[in-house]
Design a protein around this motif. Structure first.
Motif: not given
Length: 228
Positions: A168-188
């Motif tokens: 339903y989502l593409q892995v590359d799309e999600v990885l690209a989105g995670l790369a946009q997080k601020p340096p100190n943000k945690h994502v689970i």
């Protein structure tokens, strides 16, 4: 310059070896003095490991595997973050056709938390691939808002791994989105079947192993307080 510690640890492998060495004996078989020395050495190992640790950083955390507890463990981190006064966002990719009880609990922290249950239940319940795709896309768009927003310290993407597994989502799309997080943000990111590329990118990965399950082994239905 001479070290203040009696030994220096040059690699993670050496550290693990020393920890195993310290903990290998049956502690109940030791004399009080042997126990004290063993625990002293264990403390020296741990203290030096902490001293060598890198500064704090925002983590990408993956809870996956066929065992129960992936979301439950993530919600524990949510509670810790709320206790520190941090702002938290939760986006649930599968849940949504029922009201999750955790949403009611987290309403007590309404000034700190944003909660979005954006799915429509399990894929075998919806039976509509196009609708599932649309729901996953909307949930990911909402997730990106919080990933990019520096005001939120923790973002939980619940069951997103299932959306990835079902394409339903593409892995590359999600990885690209995670790369946009601020340096100190945690994502689970939770859910079984986490893709290899996501596991490779993550800082912390836990695989829940299924050993026994009451539904599979005994036919016990999902119960409030345990499953929902």
């Amino acid at each position: 310059m001479k070290s203040d510690t009696p030994f220096e640890l040059n690699s993670d492998r050496e550290i693990e070896r020393l920890i195993d060495e310290v903990m290998s004996s049956t502690l109940t078989d030791l004399t009080d003095e042997q126990y004290r020395k063993k625990m002293q050495r264990r403390k020296e190992v741990q203290d030096q490991r902490i001293a060598q640790a890198v500064p704090e950083k925002g983590l990408i955390i993956v809870n996956t595997g066929n065992g129960k507890g992936k979301t439950t463990a993530a919600l524990g981190m949510v509670l810790r973050s709320l206790g520190h006064g941090y702002k938290v966002a939760i986006v649930q990719f599968i849940k949504g056709s029922w009201e999750p009880s955790e949403k009611q609990v987290f309403s007590l922290w309404e000034d700190q938390i944003e909660f979005h249950a954006m799915g429509e239940g399990f894929t075998w319940e919806t039976q509509d691939r196009d609708r599932d795709l649309d729901k996953a896309s909307a949930a990911w768009a909402k997730s990106l808002e919080y990933i990019r927003n520096p005001d939120f310290q923790l973002v939980l993407l619940d069951e997103i791994n299932i959306a990835l597994k079902m394409a339903y989502l593409q892995v590359d799309e999600v990885l690209a989105g995670l790369a946009q997080k601020p340096p100190n943000k945690h994502v689970i990111l939770t859910g079984r079947g986490a893709p290899a590329a996501l596991i490779e990118r993550a800082d912390l990965v836990t695989e829940m192993t299924l050993i026994k399950h009451p539904f599979r082994d005994q036919g016990v239905k999902a119960q409030p307080g345990i499953e929902f």
